[in-house]
Design an enzyme around this catalytic site. Sequence first.
Site, PDB file in Angstrom:
ATOM      1  N   ILE A  17       8.333   5.301 -11.148  1.00  0.00           N
ATOM      2  CA  ILE A  17       9.458   4.397 -11.326  1.00  0.00           C
ATOM      3  C   ILE A  17       9.985   4.451 -12.749  1.00  0.00           C
ATOM      4  O   ILE A  17      11.193   4.408 -12.994  1.00  0.00           O
ATOM      5  CB  ILE A  17       9.039   2.959 -10.965  1.00  0.00           C
ATOM      6  CG1 ILE A  17       8.666   2.858  -9.485  1.00  0.00           C
ATOM      7  CG2 ILE A  17      10.146   1.966 -11.294  1.00  0.00           C
ATOM      8  CD1 ILE A  17       8.011   1.540  -9.118  1.00  0.00           C
ATOM      9  N   TYR A 165      -5.801  -4.930  -9.512  1.00  0.00           N
ATOM     10  CA  TYR A 165      -4.379  -4.635  -9.644  1.00  0.00           C
ATOM     11  C   TYR A 165      -3.537  -5.886  -9.389  1.00  0.00           C
ATOM     12  O   TYR A 165      -2.635  -6.219 -10.172  1.00  0.00           O
ATOM     13  CB  TYR A 165      -3.985  -3.529  -8.667  1.00  0.00           C
ATOM     14  CG  TYR A 165      -2.526  -3.157  -8.737  1.00  0.00           C
ATOM     15  CD1 TYR A 165      -2.037  -2.362  -9.770  1.00  0.00           C
ATOM     16  CD2 TYR A 165      -1.618  -3.609  -7.777  1.00  0.00           C
ATOM     17  CE1 TYR A 165      -0.689  -2.027  -9.845  1.00  0.00           C
ATOM     18  CE2 TYR A 165      -0.274  -3.267  -7.842  1.00  0.00           C
ATOM     19  CZ  TYR A 165       0.182  -2.482  -8.877  1.00  0.00           C
ATOM     20  OH  TYR A 165       1.521  -2.160  -8.950  1.00  0.00           O
ATOM     21  N   LYS A 169      -0.982  -8.024 -12.004  1.00  0.00           N
ATOM     22  CA  LYS A 169       0.424  -8.302 -11.737  1.00  0.00           C
ATOM     23  C   LYS A 169       0.705  -9.809 -11.700  1.00  0.00           C
ATOM     24  O   LYS A 169       1.761 -10.268 -12.134  1.00  0.00           O
ATOM     25  CB  LYS A 169       0.853  -7.629 -10.438  1.00  0.00           C
ATOM     26  CG  LYS A 169       0.842  -6.102 -10.514  1.00  0.00           C
ATOM     27  CD  LYS A 169       1.792  -5.598 -11.591  1.00  0.00           C
ATOM     28  CE  LYS A 169       1.879  -4.093 -11.642  1.00  0.00           C
ATOM     29  NZ  LYS A 169       2.857  -3.595 -12.629  1.00  0.00           N
ATOM     30  N   THR A 199       4.884   6.036  -4.873  1.00  0.00           N
ATOM     31  CA  THR A 199       4.343   6.581  -6.116  1.00  0.00           C
ATOM     32  C   THR A 199       2.886   6.936  -5.916  1.00  0.00           C
ATOM     33  O   THR A 199       2.243   6.485  -4.949  1.00  0.00           O
ATOM     34  CB  THR A 199       4.444   5.564  -7.263  1.00  0.00           C
ATOM     35  OG1 THR A 199       3.665   4.401  -6.917  1.00  0.00           O
ATOM     36  CG2 THR A 199       5.888   5.145  -7.504  1.00  0.00           C
TER      37      THR A 199
END
Length: 264
Positions: A17, A165, A169, A199
């Site tokens: 990204i 993860y 975030k 991705t």
Amino acid sequence: MEIEGRTVVLTGATSGIGAAAARRLAAEAGHLIVQGPESEAEVGELLAELRSAGRASVDYVSADFTSFAEVRSAARRVLDLADGIDVLVNNAGVPGSRRRQLTADGHERTIQVNYLALTLWSELLIPGMSDGGRIVNVGSTTHRMTSLALDDLDLEHGYDPVRAYAQSKLAIVTYSAWLASRLPRDISVVAISPGVISTSLLHSMFGGGGAPVEHGGARIREAVLADVPSGTYIDDGEVIAASDDALDEHTQAGLADLTRRLTS
């Protein structure tokens, strides 16, 4: 916030990204400063592409966000290069590793790269931002999957890659909400989820699928331009409320205090 002719700093710009966003921003910005963990020689092809994409001058700053020392050194380099930062896009991120890993600074790798380095980098660069500037912090809809372990942010107990993860975030979205009312000189902050994007990060944790990286790059650009109040959360182009945990003022204050201690 306009992009045309402005100075833009973008982290995590060498793949996925971030690279897609860099290509878009290079076509409009006056000065684009991109960061990645690789040496400049390793990303020479991308830099040449960015330099030919528009009229922006393009500089590269190498920094491995597993090292706070490198974050500090790279931030000083950015401040030397930039005559006022108009847009700061914090996009750098890694997936949760299969097994818990610690950085040289002693933190779980995912939380340091994705969150702690982001906050340290931002705090160092905010004094160099222009009045009315915009910060875009790239979060994820996965922030709704967990809660913050303020007593164990490094996940010494109960480590799981998806949890690591998601917590990183959630920390980004929570920090963004806390920061919104504390920024000087009309600088604003927006947290986004760019959508489910195809991705290597997505595939390593959740399998295949996802929209093209160009979709994520477009969402970053839209967040820079969006006429929204500071503290807004945008999920794949839609302004919605972040999770209750992220908006809880007690959690925000606790995270801010912990973050200061962990990055000092």
